[in-house]
Design an enzyme around this catalytic site. Structure first.
Site, PDB file in Angstrom:
ATOM      1  N   ALA A   1       3.081  -0.861   4.998  1.00  0.00           N
ATOM      2  CA  ALA A   1       2.446  -0.882   6.316  1.00  0.00           C
ATOM      3  C   ALA A   1       1.923  -2.262   6.701  1.00  0.00           C
ATOM      4  O   ALA A   1       1.850  -2.599   7.888  1.00  0.00           O
ATOM      5  CB  ALA A   1       1.316   0.140   6.367  1.00  0.00           C
TER       6      ALA A   1
ATOM      7  N   ARG B   1      11.893   4.819  12.881  1.00  0.00           N
ATOM      8  CA  ARG B   1      10.569   5.410  12.778  1.00  0.00           C
ATOM      9  C   ARG B   1       9.720   5.013  13.977  1.00  0.00           C
ATOM     10  O   ARG B   1      10.232   4.572  14.990  1.00  0.00           O
ATOM     11  CB  ARG B   1       9.951   5.001  11.441  1.00  0.00           C
ATOM     12  CG  ARG B   1      10.834   5.498  10.267  1.00  0.00           C
ATOM     13  CD  ARG B   1      10.277   5.199   8.940  1.00  0.00           C
ATOM     14  NE  ARG B   1       9.045   5.961   8.733  1.00  0.00           N
ATOM     15  CZ  ARG B   1       8.171   5.705   7.780  1.00  0.00           C
ATOM     16  NH1 ARG B   1       8.371   4.712   6.938  1.00  0.00           N
ATOM     17  NH2 ARG B   1       7.089   6.430   7.642  1.00  0.00           N
TER      18      ARG B   1
ATOM     19  N   ARG C   1       4.478  11.166  -2.318  1.00  0.00           N
ATOM     20  CA  ARG C   1       4.241  10.989  -0.888  1.00  0.00           C
ATOM     21  C   ARG C   1       5.533  11.154  -0.097  1.00  0.00           C
ATOM     22  O   ARG C   1       6.516  10.472  -0.346  1.00  0.00           O
ATOM     23  CB  ARG C   1       3.687   9.586  -0.652  1.00  0.00           C
ATOM     24  CG  ARG C   1       3.558   9.203   0.782  1.00  0.00           C
ATOM     25  CD  ARG C   1       3.119   7.748   0.932  1.00  0.00           C
ATOM     26  NE  ARG C   1       3.121   7.379   2.326  1.00  0.00           N
ATOM     27  CZ  ARG C   1       3.562   6.232   2.777  1.00  0.00           C
ATOM     28  NH1 ARG C   1       4.028   5.321   1.956  1.00  0.00           N
ATOM     29  NH2 ARG C   1       3.539   5.988   4.061  1.00  0.00           N
TER      30      ARG C   1
ATOM     31  N   HIS D   1      12.557  -2.505   2.581  1.00  0.00           N
ATOM     32  CA  HIS D   1      11.928  -1.239   2.975  1.00  0.00           C
ATOM     33  C   HIS D   1      12.829  -0.113   2.518  1.00  0.00           C
ATOM     34  O   HIS D   1      14.055  -0.210   2.611  1.00  0.00           O
ATOM     35  CB  HIS D   1      11.710  -1.171   4.489  1.00  0.00           C
ATOM     36  CG  HIS D   1      10.788  -2.237   4.974  1.00  0.00           C
ATOM     37  ND1 HIS D   1       9.429  -2.158   4.820  1.00  0.00           N
ATOM     38  CD2 HIS D   1      11.053  -3.421   5.557  1.00  0.00           C
ATOM     39  CE1 HIS D   1       8.880  -3.252   5.306  1.00  0.00           C
ATOM     40  NE2 HIS D   1       9.842  -4.046   5.749  1.00  0.00           N
TER      41      HIS D   1
ATOM     42  N   PRO E   1       0.792  -1.228   0.000  1.00  0.00           N
ATOM     43  CA  PRO E   1       0.000   0.000   0.000  1.00  0.00           C
ATOM     44  C   PRO E   1       0.828   1.284   0.000  1.00  0.00           C
ATOM     45  O   PRO E   1       1.858   1.369   0.650  1.00  0.00           O
ATOM     46  CB  PRO E   1      -0.834  -0.101   1.278  1.00  0.00           C
ATOM     47  CG  PRO E   1      -0.162  -1.095   2.128  1.00  0.00           C
ATOM     48  CD  PRO E   1       0.562  -2.028   1.210  1.00  0.00           C
ATOM     49  N   ASN E   2       0.325   2.217  -0.755  1.00  0.00           N
ATOM     50  CA  ASN E   2       0.833   3.587  -0.867  1.00  0.00           C
ATOM     51  C   ASN E   2       2.141   3.715  -1.630  1.00  0.00           C
ATOM     52  O   ASN E   2       2.591   4.828  -1.882  1.00  0.00           O
ATOM     53  CB  ASN E   2       0.948   4.254   0.510  1.00  0.00           C
ATOM     54  CG  ASN E   2      -0.383   4.338   1.193  1.00  0.00           C
ATOM     55  OD1 ASN E   2      -1.368   4.771   0.593  1.00  0.00           O
ATOM     56  ND2 ASN E   2      -0.463   3.903   2.437  1.00  0.00           N
TER      57      ASN E   2
ATOM     58  N   TYR F   1      10.786   9.093   1.262  1.00  0.00           N
ATOM     59  CA  TYR F   1      10.757   8.111   0.178  1.00  0.00           C
ATOM     60  C   TYR F   1      11.386   8.579  -1.122  1.00  0.00           C
ATOM     61  O   TYR F   1      11.427   7.818  -2.082  1.00  0.00           O
ATOM     62  CB  TYR F   1       9.300   7.688  -0.085  1.00  0.00           C
ATOM     63  CG  TYR F   1       8.659   7.063   1.117  1.00  0.00           C
ATOM     64  CD1 TYR F   1       8.998   5.781   1.518  1.00  0.00           C
ATOM     65  CD2 TYR F   1       7.717   7.756   1.873  1.00  0.00           C
ATOM     66  CE1 TYR F   1       8.413   5.196   2.633  1.00  0.00           C
ATOM     67  CE2 TYR F   1       7.129   7.184   2.983  1.00  0.00           C
ATOM     68  CZ  TYR F   1       7.479   5.903   3.359  1.00  0.00           C
ATOM     69  OH  TYR F   1       6.912   5.334   4.464  1.00  0.00           O
TER      70      TYR F   1
ATOM     71  N   GLU G   1      12.594  -9.384   2.100  1.00  0.00           N
ATOM     72  CA  GLU G   1      11.778  -8.256   2.574  1.00  0.00           C
ATOM     73  C   GLU G   1      12.593  -6.978   2.422  1.00  0.00           C
ATOM     74  O   GLU G   1      13.750  -6.930   2.848  1.00  0.00           O
ATOM     75  CB  GLU G   1      11.417  -8.472   4.050  1.00  0.00           C
ATOM     76  CG  GLU G   1      10.681  -7.334   4.680  1.00  0.00           C
ATOM     77  CD  GLU G   1      10.458  -7.528   6.176  1.00  0.00           C
ATOM     78  OE1 GLU G   1      10.055  -6.545   6.821  1.00  0.00           O
ATOM     79  OE2 GLU G   1      10.698  -8.627   6.712  1.00  0.00           O
TER      80      GLU G   1
ATOM     81  N   ASN H   1       8.039  -5.613  -0.636  1.00  0.00           N
ATOM     82  CA  ASN H   1       7.893  -4.460   0.240  1.00  0.00           C
ATOM     83  C   ASN H   1       6.404  -4.371   0.558  1.00  0.00           C
ATOM     84  O   ASN H   1       5.634  -3.785  -0.206  1.00  0.00           O
ATOM     85  CB  ASN H   1       8.390  -3.177  -0.420  1.00  0.00           C
ATOM     86  CG  ASN H   1       8.339  -1.985   0.514  1.00  0.00           C
ATOM     87  OD1 ASN H   1       7.668  -2.031   1.541  1.00  0.00           O
ATOM     88  ND2 ASN H   1       9.037  -0.928   0.155  1.00  0.00           N
TER      89      ASN H   1
END
Length: 138
Positions: A74, A104, A17, A97, A9-10, A22, A95, A71
């Site tokens: 969330a 964070r 964004r 990110h 998502p996103n 990012y 995985e 990735n």
């Protein structure tokens, strides 16, 4: 070698964004660079904001591809289902990110994917994807 990048998502909003976190490049533009860099690899890309679609894509590719770069965004921190899908397939999953999730919010320090993943790469910006692809080549 056949590798799929699956984004959650996103990540379709990359370039728009939170560019301070990012970056300012869209993933589609970056994916073109990956295809050029890894010419001998058949690279595929899938993105969805829907958890079930991500699970279905992991299951669909998890027995016939050489690697999955995931990735889950969330969903990494909330989806037992995605973690279970990664456990269920034979294809190795890395995985990734873009940001260092440990710098964070505290809820981002937990991953339901990491225990089943072959490896985890985080905090190198979009370069995290390069590193994940390279991990399948060596």
């Amino acid at each position: 070698m056949k590798i799929i990048i699956i984004n959650g998502p996103n990540l379709n909003l990359l370039g728009k964004r939170e560019p301070e976190v990012y970056g300012s490049q869209t993933f589609e533009d970056y994916f073109s660079k990956l295809q050029f860099k890894f010419k001998d690899v058949e690279l595929e890309y899938f993105q969805s904001n829907i958890e079930g679609e991500l699970i279905s894509k992991i299951q669909e590719t998890g027995f016939s591809y050489d690697g999955i770069v995931l990735n889950a965004a969330a969903y990494t921190h909330t989806s037992v289902g995605i973690g279970d899908a990664v456990k269920a397939v034979e294809t190795p999953v890395i995985e990734v990110h873009i940001s260092n999730t440990h710098k964070r919010e505290e809820f981002r320090h937990v991953s339901y994917i990491s225990p089943a993943a072959s490896g985890v790469i985080l905090g190198f910006g979009l370069k995290s994807y390069d590193l994940a692809i390279e991990s399948f080549l060596f």
